[in-house]
Design a protein around this motif. Sequence first.
Motif: not given
Length: 358
Positions: A130-158
Amino acid sequence: MSDVDFSKLRRALVIKLRHHGDVLLSSPVLSVLKAAAPGCEVDALVYADTAPMLAGHPALSALHVIDRAWKRLGPLAQARAELGLLRALRARNYDLVIHLTEHRRGAWLARLLGPCWSVAPRQKGRGRFWRGSFSHFYSQPGNALRHTVERNLDALRVLGLHPEPAARRLTMVPGAEAGARVDALLRDAGLAAGGFIHLHPASRWLFKCWPAESMAALADALHQRGHALVLSAAPDPRERELVAAIRARSQAPLVDFSGQLSLRELAALTARARLFVGVDSAPMHIAAAVGTPAVALFGPSGDKEWGPWMTPHRVVASALHPCRPCGLDGCGGGKVSDCLVTLPVARVLAACEELLTS
């Protein structure tokens, strides 16, 4: 800073292999990426049954699908279908692959497609493959206060993209054909756009649903206030049973389109409603995508993560159960959620009236 040069991107693939609502909540990723790289052709890969959630998206160049029915075709036919998909994807020659779930297929595709850049959620315990398959990784913390849309957009923020709030809206395009059919159905029912409230009481997960007697009482109260009401549900027999139970308990003249609408027709119907009332389900996200005010009833699932996104709304949840959101499939896994069973009709009615008069 990311080393991705968005001005030079030619083609990008966004992968979202999840349920209908999850796919719709990824639609801002397409919009933001296209805005940052106008010359880039943005494609998506989803399951075939969820494709209507992204079909017609203005940022989308091609929509590739995996049909879960391939597994029933037998090993040889499934292999042919999978190979055909891989060939179609490789022919696109992607510069960037964005994988929005932990599905292992994304790692294989990132390796087989050979993009310059690839991004995926960081996953503990996945190992070197898994680690060798991608050039960038974004974090997915277990934060119940963060909307799923924002979590998806974290893939662009990174990757260095930080979208403005206005760019984060959901997008679903019903299409002219769906709109025409819904207009005909409404006309036959004596209803006009903006002249009814849309009730969608069901979910594929029945532990997310409000009791039939409560929804029937709400329908009666809304009817007494002069509102026309339209019901919808999926063709699933359990959802149809819930609608039948509501109709049996209600005195209101309910227009029932249950089991008659495609996903895009459902979106067209919701877009024409004055108000949407429903539970945590894909139709609630559709309401947000088409800009219809929504009253959303939440039980064991988290409204901060999954609530209506960027549309006028009211979330109604129990104040008597500090254990919610628990994430369980009913109390003790018993498929019945006390936090929904005890939710007062008066509170839901008050939320409806607030949005109807605002």
